[in-house]
Design an enzyme around this catalytic site. Structure first.
Site, PDB file in Angstrom:
ATOM      1  N   ASN A 295       0.985  -1.292   0.167  1.00 47.98           N
ATOM      2  CA  ASN A 295       0.042  -0.110  -0.066  1.00 47.98           C
ATOM      3  C   ASN A 295       0.969   1.265  -0.021  1.00 47.98           C
ATOM      4  O   ASN A 295       0.402   2.221  -0.528  1.00 47.98           O
ATOM      5  CB  ASN A 295      -0.978  -0.045   1.121  1.00 47.98           C
TER       6      ASN A 295
ATOM      7  N   GLY B 215       2.355  -5.511   7.596  1.00 46.49           N
ATOM      8  CA  GLY B 215       1.290  -6.259   6.868  1.00 46.49           C
ATOM      9  C   GLY B 215       0.160  -6.729   7.734  1.00 46.49           C
ATOM     10  O   GLY B 215      -0.062  -5.969   8.966  1.00 46.49           O
ATOM     11  N   SER B 216      -0.481  -7.680   7.410  1.00 47.54           N
ATOM     12  CA  SER B 216      -1.836  -7.889   8.200  1.00 47.54           C
ATOM     13  C   SER B 216      -1.543  -8.477   9.570  1.00 47.54           C
ATOM     14  O   SER B 216      -0.376  -9.285   9.643  1.00 47.54           O
ATOM     15  CB  SER B 216      -2.578  -8.829   7.387  1.00 47.54           C
TER      16      SER B 216
ATOM     17  N   GLU C  73       4.342  -4.156  12.524  1.00 50.97           N
ATOM     18  CA  GLU C  73       3.586  -3.124  12.358  1.00 50.97           C
ATOM     19  C   GLU C  73       2.249  -3.774  11.666  1.00 50.97           C
ATOM     20  O   GLU C  73       2.378  -4.261  10.242  1.00 50.97           O
ATOM     21  CB  GLU C  73       4.003  -2.031  11.134  1.00 50.97           C
TER      22      GLU C  73
ATOM     23  N   LYS D 272      12.037  -7.919   1.355  1.00 50.77           N
ATOM     24  CA  LYS D 272      11.016  -8.700   0.450  1.00 50.77           C
ATOM     25  C   LYS D 272       9.808  -7.934   0.271  1.00 50.77           C
ATOM     26  O   LYS D 272       9.007  -7.669   1.259  1.00 50.77           O
ATOM     27  CB  LYS D 272      10.524 -10.137   0.956  1.00 50.77           C
ATOM     28  N   PRO D 273       9.692  -7.251  -0.762  1.00 52.44           N
ATOM     29  CA  PRO D 273       8.505  -6.350  -1.069  1.00 52.44           C
ATOM     30  C   PRO D 273       7.401  -7.322  -1.588  1.00 52.44           C
ATOM     31  O   PRO D 273       7.617  -8.487  -1.708  1.00 52.44           O
ATOM     32  CB  PRO D 273       9.020  -5.532  -2.195  1.00 52.44           C
ATOM     33  N   ALA D 274       6.201  -6.745  -1.350  1.00 54.91           N
ATOM     34  CA  ALA D 274       5.041  -7.338  -1.904  1.00 54.91           C
ATOM     35  C   ALA D 274       5.033  -7.491  -3.226  1.00 54.91           C
ATOM     36  O   ALA D 274       5.538  -6.885  -3.947  1.00 54.91           O
ATOM     37  CB  ALA D 274       3.495  -6.359  -1.492  1.00 54.91           C
TER      38      ALA D 274
ATOM     39  N   SER E 117       0.638  10.357  10.556  1.00 55.85           N
ATOM     40  CA  SER E 117       2.120   9.977  10.151  1.00 55.85           C
ATOM     41  C   SER E 117       2.952  10.991  10.018  1.00 55.85           C
ATOM     42  O   SER E 117       2.691  11.863   9.212  1.00 55.85           O
ATOM     43  CB  SER E 117       1.922   9.013   8.775  1.00 55.85           C
TER      44      SER E 117
ATOM     45  N   ARG F 185      11.207   3.173   5.863  1.00 56.79           N
ATOM     46  CA  ARG F 185      10.643   3.506   7.356  1.00 56.79           C
ATOM     47  C   ARG F 185      11.638   2.341   7.809  1.00 56.79           C
ATOM     48  O   ARG F 185      12.002   2.421   9.102  1.00 56.79           O
ATOM     49  CB  ARG F 185       9.426   3.063   7.577  1.00 56.79           C
TER      50      ARG F 185
ATOM     51  N   CYS G  68      -3.341   1.369   6.970  1.00 59.14           N
ATOM     52  CA  CYS G  68      -3.636   0.803   8.304  1.00 59.14           C
ATOM     53  C   CYS G  68      -4.030   1.857   9.208  1.00 59.14           C
ATOM     54  O   CYS G  68      -4.806   1.466  10.066  1.00 59.14           O
ATOM     55  CB  CYS G  68      -2.323   0.112   8.789  1.00 59.14           C
TER      56      CYS G  68
ATOM     57  N   GLU H 152       8.308   2.587  14.734  1.00 60.73           N
ATOM     58  CA  GLU H 152       8.962   2.923  13.372  1.00 60.73           C
ATOM     59  C   GLU H 152       9.202   4.559  13.511  1.00 60.73           C
ATOM     60  O   GLU H 152       8.112   5.026  13.716  1.00 60.73           O
ATOM     61  CB  GLU H 152       8.507   2.228  12.115  1.00 60.73           C
TER      62      GLU H 152
ATOM     63  N   ARG I 261      -6.947   9.161   2.288  1.00 64.09           N
ATOM     64  CA  ARG I 261      -5.581   9.007   1.973  1.00 64.09           C
ATOM     65  C   ARG I 261      -5.314   7.458   1.639  1.00 64.09           C
ATOM     66  O   ARG I 261      -5.743   6.404   1.867  1.00 64.09           O
ATOM     67  CB  ARG I 261      -4.945   9.255   3.321  1.00 64.09           C
TER      68      ARG I 261
HETATM   69  P1  NAP Z   1      -0.062  -9.023   4.007  1.00 64.61           P
HETATM   70  O1  NAP Z   1      -0.857  -9.991   3.141  1.00 64.61           O
HETATM   71  O2  NAP Z   1       0.139  -9.465   5.540  1.00 64.61           O
HETATM   72  O3  NAP Z   1       1.223  -8.820   3.158  1.00 64.61           O
HETATM   73  C1  NAP Z   1       2.087  -8.198   3.868  1.00 64.61           C
HETATM   74  C2  NAP Z   1       3.584  -8.802   3.480  1.00 64.61           C
HETATM   75  O4  NAP Z   1       3.831 -10.197   4.010  1.00 64.61           O
HETATM   76  C3  NAP Z   1       3.615  -9.055   1.677  1.00 64.61           C
HETATM   77  O5  NAP Z   1       4.829  -8.741   1.271  1.00 64.61           O
HETATM   78  C4  NAP Z   1       3.293 -10.519   1.806  1.00 64.61           C
HETATM   79  O6  NAP Z   1       3.521 -11.299   0.493  1.00 64.61           O
HETATM   80  C5  NAP Z   1       4.095 -10.952   2.905  1.00 64.61           C
HETATM   81  N1  NAP Z   1       3.828 -12.378   3.270  1.00 64.61           N
HETATM   82  C6  NAP Z   1       2.630 -12.954   3.403  1.00 64.61           C
HETATM   83  N2  NAP Z   1       2.774 -14.159   3.742  1.00 64.61           N
HETATM   84  C7  NAP Z   1       3.878 -14.459   4.191  1.00 64.61           C
HETATM   85  C8  NAP Z   1       4.638 -15.467   4.663  1.00 64.61           C
HETATM   86  N3  NAP Z   1       4.080 -16.635   5.053  1.00 64.61           N
HETATM   87  N4  NAP Z   1       6.181 -15.367   4.759  1.00 64.61           N
HETATM   88  C9  NAP Z   1       6.688 -14.222   4.385  1.00 64.61           C
HETATM   89  N5  NAP Z   1       6.007 -13.163   3.868  1.00 64.61           N
HETATM   90  C10 NAP Z   1       4.682 -13.357   3.702  1.00 64.61           C
HETATM   91  O7  NAP Z   1      -0.658  -7.560   4.053  1.00 64.61           O
HETATM   92  P2  NAP Z   1      -0.864  -6.735   2.568  1.00 64.61           P
HETATM   93  O8  NAP Z   1      -2.089  -7.291   2.086  1.00 64.61           O
HETATM   94  O9  NAP Z   1       0.260  -6.691   1.746  1.00 64.61           O
HETATM   95  O10 NAP Z   1      -1.071  -5.158   3.575  1.00 64.61           O
HETATM   96  C11 NAP Z   1      -2.045  -4.796   3.950  1.00 64.61           C
HETATM   97  C12 NAP Z   1      -2.024  -5.117   5.514  1.00 64.61           C
HETATM   98  O11 NAP Z   1      -0.842  -4.523   5.969  1.00 64.61           O
HETATM   99  C13 NAP Z   1      -3.323  -4.344   6.300  1.00 64.61           C
HETATM  100  O12 NAP Z   1      -3.416  -5.157   7.274  1.00 64.61           O
HETATM  101  C14 NAP Z   1      -2.502  -3.131   6.811  1.00 64.61           C
HETATM  102  O13 NAP Z   1      -3.244  -2.711   7.956  1.00 64.61           O
HETATM  103  C15 NAP Z   1      -1.053  -3.667   6.954  1.00 64.61           C
HETATM  104  N6  NAP Z   1      -0.236  -2.150   7.171  1.00 64.61           N
HETATM  105  C16 NAP Z   1       0.072  -1.768   8.380  1.00 64.61           C
HETATM  106  C17 NAP Z   1       0.990  -0.743   8.393  1.00 64.61           C
HETATM  107  C18 NAP Z   1       1.335  -0.426   9.746  1.00 64.61           C
HETATM  108  O14 NAP Z   1       2.399   0.206   9.852  1.00 64.61           O
HETATM  109  N7  NAP Z   1       0.936  -0.845  10.815  1.00 64.61           N
HETATM  110  C19 NAP Z   1       1.204  -0.112   7.250  1.00 64.61           C
HETATM  111  C20 NAP Z   1       0.829  -0.566   6.180  1.00 64.61           C
HETATM  112  C21 NAP Z   1      -0.024  -1.760   6.036  1.00 64.61           C
HETATM  113  P3  NAP Z   1       2.648 -12.045  -0.464  1.00 64.61           P
HETATM  114  O15 NAP Z   1       1.718 -10.880  -0.817  1.00 64.61           O
HETATM  115  O16 NAP Z   1       3.340 -12.585  -1.411  1.00 64.61           O
HETATM  116  O17 NAP Z   1       2.003 -13.098   0.611  1.00 64.61           O
END
Ligand code: NAP
Length: 479
Positions: free
Chosen positions: A152, A229-230, A251, A175-177, A442, A160, A285, A459, A279
């Site tokens: 996102n 991530g999630s 995070e 490792k980026p998305a 932020s 960061r 998040c 962070e 935004r």
């Molecule tokens: P996500 O599905 O959790 O994925 C985040 C990252 O983790 C991706 O690079 C993903 O790659 C990787 N990942 C997934 N499974 C993994 C595994 N088993 N081993 C290693 N890496 C793995 O989240 P998203 O859909 O990309 O992003 C949205 C989420 O991020 C939301 O929940 C949001 O709230 C959260 N977020 C939090 C913050 C914060 O600062 N708190 C900031 C931004 C976003 P793959 O896609 O290939 O699985």
């Protein structure tokens, strides 16, 4: 964009995946494939780990001033290339160009901030209370890190983490998305140009996250995971870190309450709502997920918010005048559609939006729902889309209880003109950050992070570098 790297970045070199695999990157505004990027597998992960481990000792001993200056140079290159990076980000992620330019500035600022922190890592020395021993306390880099980022904020979520890791003297594997690898590869090229030694940063985009991540976390050589991530994936990674006791910063997701009291300035509240909700098309998040509005002002607030949301222009992020780009992919949009349908079935009124447009691209219109049933699924699910769900409340205790009634605790927003109430309610909210009469929290100079299932650690800010440092205490007898 023709010279944007599309290979893996390992040990300072651009290389194909060992098995030759590639992954497609598409433009969510059109669905068209814009690039094929090398798709790392376990063998590439091992090579990236070898490079990071091999570079760690020399990098830890590099003068802090030298680390600082690399970050500062990279900051300047990013700012010089704002337009190029913004176009790249819009192409792979969809956000409107104006927002992408804003993210470039935000991302760069982490490098400037941590270039200033790199030279201020201090320790202490003193005589212990028994008078017979001295204590020398110093700070050292944690060691090789695995950094995992979401799609996102393709550039800022990387800087960061990379900024403080470089400042602290850690090497890393990023490792980026898979949806947005191009911004991270462009960032690696910039850091190389800024003089980052080979092996300090390695970038491994992959469609096989589990196969790449798990061996690194269980292998015993990576000493730190910094994940954004999630919450669901965060939990899984925490379990993988347990065996070799890898240190973590997490995070994770949010479910932000946005509370409008009866004494709020409604102009400020509607302005704040537009930022906190819109935004990044709501794909943040920090996005306001639950709007609790005092019954006496709810109708007026809903009407004004719907008017503003309805006036936004939806379209491809590269088109002039567009305010709202596409959502990241078909899956992300289907989730938003399902959450809105569920709320409407339970009696929510659609004040504006709510209908998926025909045609290509993952577009969804800005939507305001009023009279939302508290049992609706969007109350305990991150919407991650441009949908504002309004509920009403009667008194302060009730709204604090309802705002806290969630496993998440990243951020909350409060709108009131009463100072006592502002402080009292902020202190009672179970969140890591509060926006008081503002919809934006932020800032690279402030500690970002959540409590409860929104994460561990912070962070940015003065404390951001601590996540990448260990203490070492040296005991020296007084002779
Ligand atoms: P996500 O599905 O959790 O994925 C985040 C990252 O983790 C991706 O690079 C993903 O790659 C990787 N990942 C997934 N499974 C993994 C595994 N088993 N081993 C290693 N890496 C793995 O989240 P998203 O859909 O990309 O992003 C949205 C989420 O991020 C939301 O929940 C949001 O709230 C959260 N977020 C939090 C913050 C914060 O600062 N708190 C900031 C931004 C976003 P793959 O896609 O290939 O699985």
């Amino acid at each position: 964009m023709t010279d944007t790297p599309t290979q893996l970045f390992i040990g300072g070199a651009w290389v194909d995946a060992a098995d030759g695999a590639t992954l497609p990157v598409d433009d969510p505004a059109t669905g068209e494939i814009i690039a094929h990027v090398a798709d790392a597998g376990p063998k590439d992960a091992r090579l990236a780990e070898d490079a990071a481990v091999g570079a760690q000792d020399g990098w830890a001993r590099t003068a802090p001033r030298a680390r600082s200056e690399i970050l500062r140079r990279a900051y300047e290159i990013i700012i010089d290339r704002t337009d190029e990076l913004a176009h790249l980000m819009t192409a792979e992620m969809g956000k409107p160009l104006a927002e992408a330019r804003g993210e470039v500035a935000y991302a760069a600022e982490f490098f400037r901030w941590f270039s200033e922190e790199a030279v201020r890592i201090d320790g202490s020395a003193g005589i212990l209370p028994d008078g017979r021993n001295r204590m020398l306390l110093s700070r050292r880099p944690v060691g090789p890190c695995l950094l995992i980022t979401p799609w996102n904020f393709p550039l800022a979520m990387g800087t960061r983490k990379i900024g403080p890791a470089i400042a602290a003297g850690c090497t890393m594997i990023l490792k980026p998305a898979p949806q947005t690898p191009l911004s991270s590869l462009a960032l690696a090229a910039i850091l190389k140009e800024a003089g980052l030694p080979d092996g300090v940063l390695n970038v491994v985009p992959t469609s096989r996250a589990g196969e790449v991540g798990e061996p690194l976390l269980r292998g015993g050589r990576v000493r730190k995971l910094s994940f954004t991530g999630s919450t669901q994936v965060g939990r899984l990674l925490l379990a993988q870190c347990a065996d070799t006791v890898v240190r973590t910063s997490m995070e994770l997701g949010g479910n932000a309450p946005f509370v409008v009291f009866e004494d709020a300035d409604l102009d400020k509240a509607v302005d704040g709502a537009m930022v906190a909700k819109m935004r990044n098309m709501g794909e943040a998040c920090t996005a306001a997920n639950r709007f609790f509005v005092h019954r006496s002002v709810a109708e007026e607030f809903g009407r004004r918010l719907a008017e503003r949301m309805g006036a936004l222009v939806v379209g491809p992020g590269t088109r002039d005048g567009v305010d709202v780009g596409p959502l990241i992919d078909v899956k992300g949009r289907a989730k938003v559609e399902e959450l809105v349908a569920d709320a409407v079935e339970r009696g929510a009124q659609v004040l504006v939006g709510g209908r998926t447009p025909q045609g290509p691209g993952c577009f969804y219109p800005p939507t305001v729902l009023a009279d939302v049933d508290p049992e609706s699924r969007l109350m305990d699910t991150e919407i991650f889309g441009p949908v504002a769900a309004i509920l009403t409340f009667e008194d302060e205790d009730e709204v604090v209880r309802r705002a806290n009634d969630t496993p998440w605790g990243l951020v909350g927003y409060l709108f009131t003109e009463g100072l006592d109430r502002a402080l009292r309610v902020s202190e009672r909210l179970e969140v890591g950050m509060v926006g008081l009469n503002t919809g934006l929290v932020s800032n690279p100079a402030a500690p970002f992070g959540g409590v409860k299932q929104s994460g561990l650690g912070r962070e940015g800010g003065r404390v951001g570098i601590d996540e990448f440092l260990e203490y070492q205490y040296l005991a020296v007898p007084v002779q």
